[in-house]
Write an enzyme that holds these catalytic residues in place. Structure first.
Site, PDB file in Angstrom:
ATOM      1  N   SER A  78      48.761  43.283  45.082  1.00  0.00           N
ATOM      2  CA  SER A  78      49.823  43.736  44.188  1.00  0.00           C
ATOM      3  C   SER A  78      50.110  45.203  44.459  1.00  0.00           C
ATOM      4  O   SER A  78      49.231  45.948  44.926  1.00  0.00           O
ATOM      5  CB  SER A  78      49.398  43.567  42.727  1.00  0.00           C
ATOM      6  OG  SER A  78      50.273  44.237  41.846  1.00  0.00           O
ATOM      7  N   TYR A 100      42.682  45.143  36.405  1.00  0.00           N
ATOM      8  CA  TYR A 100      43.565  44.406  37.320  1.00  0.00           C
ATOM      9  C   TYR A 100      43.836  45.216  38.592  1.00  0.00           C
ATOM     10  O   TYR A 100      43.689  44.707  39.710  1.00  0.00           O
ATOM     11  CB  TYR A 100      44.876  44.102  36.601  1.00  0.00           C
ATOM     12  CG  TYR A 100      45.904  43.383  37.446  1.00  0.00           C
ATOM     13  CD1 TYR A 100      45.788  42.029  37.701  1.00  0.00           C
ATOM     14  CD2 TYR A 100      47.004  44.068  37.973  1.00  0.00           C
ATOM     15  CE1 TYR A 100      46.731  41.353  38.467  1.00  0.00           C
ATOM     16  CE2 TYR A 100      47.957  43.407  38.737  1.00  0.00           C
ATOM     17  CZ  TYR A 100      47.809  42.053  38.978  1.00  0.00           C
ATOM     18  OH  TYR A 100      48.749  41.393  39.743  1.00  0.00           O
TER      19      TYR A 100
END
Length: 250
Positions: A137, A150
């Site tokens: 990401s 995350y």
């Protein structure tokens, strides 16, 4: 044309599911893995130019990852492409700091990828070819508000893919890291903040599929958002934190 086989994890929803549909529509045989048996069966029942075969899997189970990879090759043949897209997002905020949540993120986002890589590498190396794509990401570029857990897993995946590429280049294996920005999925639907450059999941899957047909190490979309975050990543710390505080109000 010879049969093309791809193994996609995280295929029950989001980018993984949309990519499974896109590749099957282009004639690929898709081995689709996720924890949700019902979602995989529904996906496999959809009419496509190729076929989608369900292989339920919890990527946190190392032994099950090895068993699943062997089952796919036994049932369908040699896996040409592996797309590891299984992932979880849990916000991390200081006032509600939760070790168990971060452990879940590490187990699924990071170790789930490690388990699957371990499951496919021997066959890819023996064949001297194939493609391994790891979905990380843009949150892995630099620390972002509420993304301590995350973002840490995604940063680790980027580094993991970069380091692994040195070895896999010598074995004829194409290594790629996928760094999406905000994509409309069940995970991002929970976000309580505005998401710049939000992409529809079908558009994201199309961009990812095009990237899988090339040789670039990094596949990222939307490109403008990724470039902005890359620029922010090279700013001096004081300026970076000031801009992020000002821009996000966090």
């Amino acid at each position: 044309m010879s049969q093309r086989i791809v193994w996609i994890t995280g295929a029950s929803s989001g980018i993984g599911q949309a990519l499974a549909r896109r590749m099957a529509a282009d004639g690929w045989t898709v081995a689709a893995s996720a924890r949700s048996v019902d979602a995989l069966n529904a996906l496999a029942a959809e009419p496509t130019a190729g076929s989608i075969r369900p292989y339920p899997l919890d990527v946190t189970d190392h032994a099950a990852c090895r068993t699943t990879a062997k089952a796919i090759e036994h049932d369908l043949g040699a896996i040409d492409t592996v797309v590891l897209a299984a992932g979880l997002h849990i916000p991390t905020v200081a006032k509600a700091f939760d070790v168990s949540g971060i452990r879940s993120l590490v187990d699924i986002n990071l170790m789930g990828v490690v388990h699957c890589v371990d499951a496919v590498l021997p066959a890819l190396i023996d064949r001297g070819g194939g493609r391994l794509a790891i979905v990380a990401s843009v949150a892995g570029y630099r620390g972002l508000p509420s993304a301590a857990g995350y973002g840490a897993t995604k940063a680790a995946l980027i580094n993991f893919a970069e380091a692994l590429k040195f070895d896999l280049d010598h074995h004829g294996i194409t290594t790629q890291v996928v760094c999406p920005g905000f994509v409309r999925t069940p995970l991002t639907d929970r976000n309580p903040f505005p998401m710049p450059f939000l992409m529809e999941v079908e558009d994201a899957a199309e961009r990812l599929y095009r990237g899988l047909q090339g040789a670039s190490f990094e596949i990222t979309f939307p490109r403008r958002f990724a470039l902005i975050l890359k620029f922010l990543g090279i700013l001096p710390d004081r300026l970076y934190f000031w801009l992020m505080h000002k821009g996000t109000g966090m």
